[in-house]
Design a protein around this motif. Structure first.
Motif, PDB file in Angstrom:
ATOM      1  N   PRO A  81     -28.685 -12.437 -53.953  1.00  0.00           N
ATOM      2  CA  PRO A  81     -28.308 -13.553 -53.080  1.00  0.00           C
ATOM      3  C   PRO A  81     -29.091 -14.819 -53.437  1.00  0.00           C
ATOM      4  O   PRO A  81     -30.274 -14.754 -53.766  1.00  0.00           O
ATOM      5  N   ASP A  82     -28.404 -15.970 -53.353  1.00  0.00           N
ATOM      6  CA  ASP A  82     -29.086 -17.240 -53.598  1.00  0.00           C
ATOM      7  C   ASP A  82     -29.843 -17.659 -52.335  1.00  0.00           C
ATOM      8  O   ASP A  82     -29.890 -16.902 -51.352  1.00  0.00           O
ATOM      9  N   ALA A  83     -30.411 -18.857 -52.334  1.00  0.00           N
ATOM     10  CA  ALA A  83     -31.232 -19.326 -51.211  1.00  0.00           C
ATOM     11  C   ALA A  83     -30.450 -19.384 -49.901  1.00  0.00           C
ATOM     12  O   ALA A  83     -31.033 -19.247 -48.821  1.00  0.00           O
ATOM     13  N   GLU A  84     -29.128 -19.553 -49.983  1.00  0.00           N
ATOM     14  CA  GLU A  84     -28.297 -19.587 -48.767  1.00  0.00           C
ATOM     15  C   GLU A  84     -27.757 -18.210 -48.392  1.00  0.00           C
ATOM     16  O   GLU A  84     -27.014 -18.074 -47.424  1.00  0.00           O
ATOM     17  N   GLY A  85     -28.065 -17.195 -49.189  1.00  0.00           N
ATOM     18  CA  GLY A  85     -27.592 -15.845 -48.901  1.00  0.00           C
ATOM     19  C   GLY A  85     -26.232 -15.518 -49.491  1.00  0.00           C
ATOM     20  O   GLY A  85     -25.608 -14.535 -49.099  1.00  0.00           O
ATOM     21  N   GLY A 119     -29.363 -10.180 -45.040  1.00  0.00           N
ATOM     22  CA  GLY A 119     -29.670 -11.458 -45.654  1.00  0.00           C
ATOM     23  C   GLY A 119     -28.547 -12.046 -46.475  1.00  0.00           C
ATOM     24  O   GLY A 119     -28.640 -13.177 -46.931  1.00  0.00           O
ATOM     25  N   VAL A 120     -27.465 -11.296 -46.685  1.00  0.00           N
ATOM     26  CA  VAL A 120     -26.315 -11.839 -47.401  1.00  0.00           C
ATOM     27  C   VAL A 120     -25.396 -12.471 -46.360  1.00  0.00           C
ATOM     28  O   VAL A 120     -24.971 -11.813 -45.408  1.00  0.00           O
ATOM     29  N   THR A 121     -25.116 -13.758 -46.546  1.00  0.00           N
ATOM     30  CA  THR A 121     -24.292 -14.481 -45.580  1.00  0.00           C
ATOM     31  C   THR A 121     -22.844 -14.611 -46.017  1.00  0.00           C
ATOM     32  O   THR A 121     -21.953 -14.739 -45.181  1.00  0.00           O
ATOM     33  N   SER A 122     -22.625 -14.619 -47.351  1.00  0.00           N
ATOM     34  CA  SER A 122     -21.257 -14.739 -47.835  1.00  0.00           C
ATOM     35  C   SER A 122     -21.122 -14.103 -49.212  1.00  0.00           C
ATOM     36  O   SER A 122     -22.085 -14.030 -49.981  1.00  0.00           O
ATOM     37  N   ILE A 123     -19.899 -13.647 -49.484  1.00  0.00           N
ATOM     38  CA  ILE A 123     -19.570 -13.027 -50.770  1.00  0.00           C
ATOM     39  C   ILE A 123     -18.427 -13.843 -51.369  1.00  0.00           C
ATOM     40  O   ILE A 123     -17.407 -14.062 -50.713  1.00  0.00           O
ATOM     41  N   ASN A 124     -18.621 -14.288 -52.599  1.00  0.00           N
ATOM     42  CA  ASN A 124     -17.629 -15.112 -53.286  1.00  0.00           C
ATOM     43  C   ASN A 124     -16.992 -14.338 -54.427  1.00  0.00           C
ATOM     44  O   ASN A 124     -17.637 -13.482 -55.047  1.00  0.00           O
ATOM     45  N   THR A 156     -13.777 -16.294 -50.326  1.00  0.00           N
ATOM     46  CA  THR A 156     -15.071 -16.054 -49.709  1.00  0.00           C
ATOM     47  C   THR A 156     -14.895 -15.103 -48.521  1.00  0.00           C
ATOM     48  O   THR A 156     -13.901 -15.177 -47.797  1.00  0.00           O
ATOM     49  N   LEU A 157     -15.869 -14.246 -48.355  1.00  0.00           N
ATOM     50  CA  LEU A 157     -15.982 -13.412 -47.161  1.00  0.00           C
ATOM     51  C   LEU A 157     -17.293 -13.778 -46.499  1.00  0.00           C
ATOM     52  O   LEU A 157     -18.356 -13.665 -47.108  1.00  0.00           O
TER      53      LEU A 157
END
Length: 161
Positions: A81-85, A119-124, A156-157
């Motif tokens: 995950p990046d800084a935004e999750g 901590g994962v906010t979105s999946i692209n 995106t999810l």
């Protein structure tokens, strides 16, 4: 309503298996479907094979149907995950295995990894414009199309907290 029983195992590629996939050179114990590995399997496997540090759960997984036990493709992450999750995923398999629900199940497995990690906010993810099967896989897993270019569709999810 209960979920159907899993028909697919996702096996995390370690550096040794990744090196064999990248080279297209199975060991005697490897069971690979005809046409595996595809270029889309070899490229990420090569990165893992050359890495001194394992990507862990945000790596690449071999797709192995329980019905025959042969590796048919891969699914995985383009990194942690990046800084935004946010994470980005990719997946694919040999053509004779298309249309059997394995892509949908593989993406569901990647979503489960994200939920378990926290901590994962979105999946692209993205697909080629003409890859309707892949678009359906994402839609079945709750992804929303965010935008389209002349070559690709992007999805995106968003994961709840």
């Amino acid at each position: 309503m209960t979920s159907p029983a899993p028909t697919l195992d996702l096996l995390l590629l370690d550096t040794e298996l990744a090196a064999r996939v990248a080279a297209g050179a199975p060991a005697p114990e490897d069971r690979w479907a005809e046409g595996f590995p595809r270029e889309d399997d070899s490229d990420p496997a090569s990165i893992i094979a050359k890495s001194a540090v394992s990507p862990g759960e945000f790596g690449v997984y071999a797709l192995v149907p329980r019905s025959h036990g042969k590796v048919i493709g891969t699914a995985g992450f383009f990194g942690p995950p990046d800084a935004e999750g946010a994470v980005t995923i990719g997946y694919g398999m040999v053509e004779p295995e298309w249309g059997q629900g394995y892509g949908t199940e593989a993406v569901a497995g990647l979503i489960a990894v994200c939920r378990a990690h926290g901590g994962v906010t979105s999946i692209n993810a993205d697909t080629d414009l003409d890859n309707v099967g892949s678009q359906r896989v994402l839609q079945k897993n709750g992804f929303t199309r965010t935008h389209v270019t002349d070559a690709q569709e992007f999805y995106t999810l968003r994961l709840g907290s």
